[in-house]
Design an enzyme around this catalytic site. Structure first.
Site, PDB file in Angstrom:
ATOM      1  N   ASP A 402       0.827  -1.205   0.000  1.00 14.57           N
ATOM      2  CA  ASP A 402       0.000   0.000   0.000  1.00 14.57           C
ATOM      3  C   ASP A 402       0.864   1.258   0.000  1.00 14.57           C
ATOM      4  O   ASP A 402       1.929   1.308   0.621  1.00 14.57           O
ATOM      5  CB  ASP A 402      -0.900  -0.019   1.246  1.00 14.57           C
ATOM      6  CG  ASP A 402      -1.805   1.182   1.340  1.00 14.57           C
ATOM      7  OD1 ASP A 402      -2.672   1.328   0.464  1.00 14.57           O
ATOM      8  OD2 ASP A 402      -1.647   1.982   2.292  1.00 14.57           O
ATOM      9  N   GLU A 455       1.129  -0.334  -5.126  1.00 13.58           N
ATOM     10  CA  GLU A 455       0.179   0.750  -5.365  1.00 13.58           C
ATOM     11  C   GLU A 455       1.026   2.024  -5.456  1.00 13.58           C
ATOM     12  O   GLU A 455       1.390   2.606  -4.437  1.00 13.58           O
ATOM     13  CB  GLU A 455      -0.852   0.866  -4.250  1.00 13.58           C
ATOM     14  CG  GLU A 455      -1.900   1.924  -4.557  1.00 13.58           C
ATOM     15  CD  GLU A 455      -2.479   2.589  -3.323  1.00 13.58           C
ATOM     16  OE1 GLU A 455      -3.519   3.253  -3.450  1.00 13.58           O
ATOM     17  OE2 GLU A 455      -1.895   2.471  -2.233  1.00 13.58           O
TER      18      GLU A 455
END
Length: 729
Positions: A402, A455
């Protein structure tokens, strides 16, 4: 320094220096025991109730002593404490210095830095060993550390831990069992008694209000996924990957709005993912987190499976079931930030052990959370060991990392003057870059079947390139550019799309610069952005037709696929983490049609090798990208050998087209294999022929072409059928 005074005042860093058995100057042994609240203490043989003597109180309340002038060999013992109205018999932990400090699992300690709470046995004779739990915690700047829990009334005076100079505090406590709750009580060098800390390596952590760490069960789960874990190693880039992104707590709920357990998810979610034809599932973070509204992206227990839905063993059963069904399991993993909750890592031992000390580098203004100090070896070891742990212990197949962009840039979400440049005066965080490369090198070395996903929302070069090519080493990168452009395009009224065709076609300029995944994730259907259905313009029919066309365009565009739960049923409301998906809407034809479209696309994607070559130029060719007036795009997808291909046409207007000429890369026949406007998908009723034969009519710079019928707001896929030469008789 008077160790006894330190002990009484909970400042002791060397409890073994004054507690337990010690030789005395006159010969013999002396036992010193510390138990605040006890009125008397009797020493018993370790394996019988034979009394070895009653201890004498000292001037320090709670401190008892007993000498054996004639005994010169150490022995093991139990202690019977009298508290007035009851007795308690315990094995004294301070007779097991060797068990506390020795480390037969040294490789584990090196790999995971410190083990947290693990089961150990202390041998006391040839026929007897004492079971217990060995605690270890890294707190190098602490003045003292104690284990507190249900077993000692959460009293930090009773079980002080010992340090030996390596920064790790340890203590073996006999007779503890799985399910016992504990934390660490830490006193800083400034003599401040800090809030009780959860174990950074805890395998289980309770929810609010205790946030207590829990002694784990011994690992007894028997995996049944050998066929999956021993499958041949294949090139993941040439395999279909259709990912179903799921928040476990809100995928489906019971009538009382209770989330499903891991076991219930095993029974309901696994068959659904199989039936829908996905190849992988991606779980929003399942490590323990204190705040439901963070969806798991503010984790405190990096080694603990969230207890919201069950135990670690039950989570293993869920992963196991996915693997047995042929579904890969990806897990969101969050090394970019951590919350400042008082029971977590923030200011852990009174100093910034895990976070950058300067808030200009160590505080996320966007998320109001702390940033790991990637320049510290123990932080890097903690995180990389954690990533390995999930792949080792829970058979996770891939980690989606993330917020990578926030790690790469020192000025991420900061104004001028709010960040510190690197040594070269730039905005790249060299320490985070080194960490990410080391992370990927370690994971791919130890887990050749795994993959990592970044990401990453910027144009940082080489995110999914190998580290030996100066890349970050990720296996894949989310294509945020494609997502933003395509969603912005599809929201527009079809009347105006002709002026924005470049938003559809620009993605192919950079489509092969990285190994991309096309994400329509949870972030696109929350915080007022609306559901995918509500983004679509037009009346009810047009909204659903637009969504079917957009979904088809995503599946035909190069790149692996990711769709958040609810998108496949055209959920009407945006996602709410505290409520179930709107499954009742499947009573409506339009919603069932979107689900059927997704299922059909997953099946086609799995079956057609021409859709698998996502990361090479040779797998894609434009046929027509500049028909702005009609808002139509046409392209070809080839397989690796280029002996199979699909012709794709997508019409982003509500107008039909009969006799639309499009070039083909080969001479022969084409068969309709997908039509998002089909009658069973609530289509318009426009008739699309199933077969087409090429004509020697030049078009789009090619020598042959076909005339096709294109439905409104729809995508069609035509499969090449080579002409079989006739045999001479």
């Amino acid at each position: 320094m008077d160790l006894r005074n330190d002990l009484v005042n909970t400042r002791c860093s060397d409890p073994f220096g004054c507690l337990g058995l010690h030789p005395i100057k006159t010969g013999g042994l002396q036992l010193t025991v510390w138990r605040p609240g006890a009125l008397s203490v009797e020493v018993l043989a370790i394996d019988t109730d034979l009394s070895l003597g009653k201890m004498l109180p000292t001037p320090h309340e709670g401190l008892f002593e007993l000498s054996w002038p004639q005994k010169t060999e150490h022995f093991h013992y139990r202690l019977r404490f009298n508290f007035g109205d009851h007795d308690v018999t315990l094995v004294d932990p301070y007779q097991f210095a060797s068990t506390t400090f020795s480390d037969p699992d040294h490789h584990i300690a090196n790999r995971y830095l410190s083990e947290g709470a693990i089961h150990r046995s202390a041998p006391v004779s040839d026929r007897l060993a004492i079971d217990g739990v060995r605690f270890a915690v890294f707190a190098p700047a602490a003045r003292s550390v104690a284990v507190v829990g249900d077993f000692n009334g959460w009293d930090g005076r009773i079980h002080p831990m010992a340090a030996n100079g390596d920064g790790v505090w340890r203590l073996f406590i006999p007779d503890l069992k799985p399910g016992d709750r504990y934390k660490f009580e830490i006193r800083s060098q400034e003599d401040e008694l800090l809030p009780h800390r959860s174990d950074p390596f805890a395998k289980r952590i309770e929810q609010f209000p205790s946030f207590a760490s829990v002694v784990p069960e011994r690992n007894q789960y028997e995996w049944q996924d050998n066929q999956w874990t021993n499958r041949p190693i294949r090139d993941v880039y040439e395999q279909p990957m259709s990912i179903y992104e799921v928040h476990l707590g809100s995928w489906r709920r019971e009538q009382n709005n209770r989330s499903l357990t891991y076991i219930e998810l095993k029974e309901q979610l696994v068959p659904y993912v199989v039936e829908m034809g996905y190849t992988h599932i991606e779980l929003l973070p399942v490590m323990e987190h204190p705040f439901d509204g963070s969806w798991g992206y503010q984790p405190v227990g990096m080694y603990a499976v969230t207890s919201r839905y069950g135990t670690p063993e039950e989570f293993k059963a869920l992963v196991d079931a996915f693997h047995q069904a042929g579904i890969g399991v990806i897990m969101d993993w969050v090394p970019a930030h951590f919350p400042a909750d008082s029971h977590g890592l923030a200011n852990f031992d009174g100093t910034k052990q895990y976070e950058y000390p300067d808030p200009r580098k160590g505080w996320h203004p966007e998320w109001n959370s702390l940033i790991y100090d990637f320049g510290k070896d123990h932080v890097v070891n903690y995180l990389i060991s954690n990533a390995n742990y999930w792949l080792d212990e829970f058979h996770i197949d891939g980690l989606r990392v993330d917020a990578v962009a926030s790690m790469l840039y020192l000025d991420y979400s900061r104004k001028d003057g709010e960040w510190i440049p690197n040594v070269d005066g730039g905005n790249h965080n060299y320490e985070a870059i080194r960490f990410l490369r080391q992370l990927n090198e370690t994971l791919y070395l130890n887990h050749p079947r795994c993959f990592t996903i970044a990401e990453e929302s910027t144009a940082f070069p080489g995110v999914s390139k190998p580290t030996h090519m100066d890349g970050l080493g990720f296996g894949f990168k989310w294509n945020m550019g494609w997502m933003n452009d395509s969603l912005d395009y599809i929201k527009r009224d079809p009347l105006y799309r002709q002026h924005h065709q470049g938003q559809l076609t620009f993605s192919m300029v950079y489509a092969f610069d990285e190994q991309f995944i096309l994400p329509i994730s949870h972030d696109e259907v929350v915080h007022g952005k609306g559901s995918m259905l509500t983004k679509m313009p037009g009346d009810t029919w047009q909204k659903f037709a637009n969504l079917r066309a957009f979904t088809s365009y995503m599946y035909f565009h190069p790149g692996k696929k990711l769709n958040f739960m609810g998108n496949e049923i055209a959920q009407g409301l945006e996602w709410n983490h505290s409520d179930t998906l709107q499954w009742h809407q499947l009573d409506i034809d339009f919603h069932r049609a979107q689900q059927a479209t997704t299922r059909a696309l997953n099946q086609l994607y799995r079956e057609e090798s021409a859709l698998h070559l996502d990361h090479q130029h040779r797998g894609f060719e434009w046929l027509s990208h500049d028909d702005h007036q009609n808002s139509i795009i046409a392209f070809v997808r080839f397989n690796k050998e280029r002996n199979e291909h699909l012709v794709i046409l997508v019409n982003f207007t509500p107008l039909t087209h009969e006799g639309y000429r499009v070039a083909t890369p080969a001479t022969g026949n084409y068969r309709l294999v997908f039509n998002s406007d089909a009658e069973n998908l609530c289509g318009s009723g426009f008739v699309v022929p199933e077969h087409y034969e090429t004509e020697e009519v030049p078009s789009h710079g090619r020598e042959q072409s076909i005339l096709v019928s294109i439905p409104p707001l729809a995508a069609i896929a035509l499969k090449y059928q080579p002409t079989t030469p006739s045999r001479k008789k």
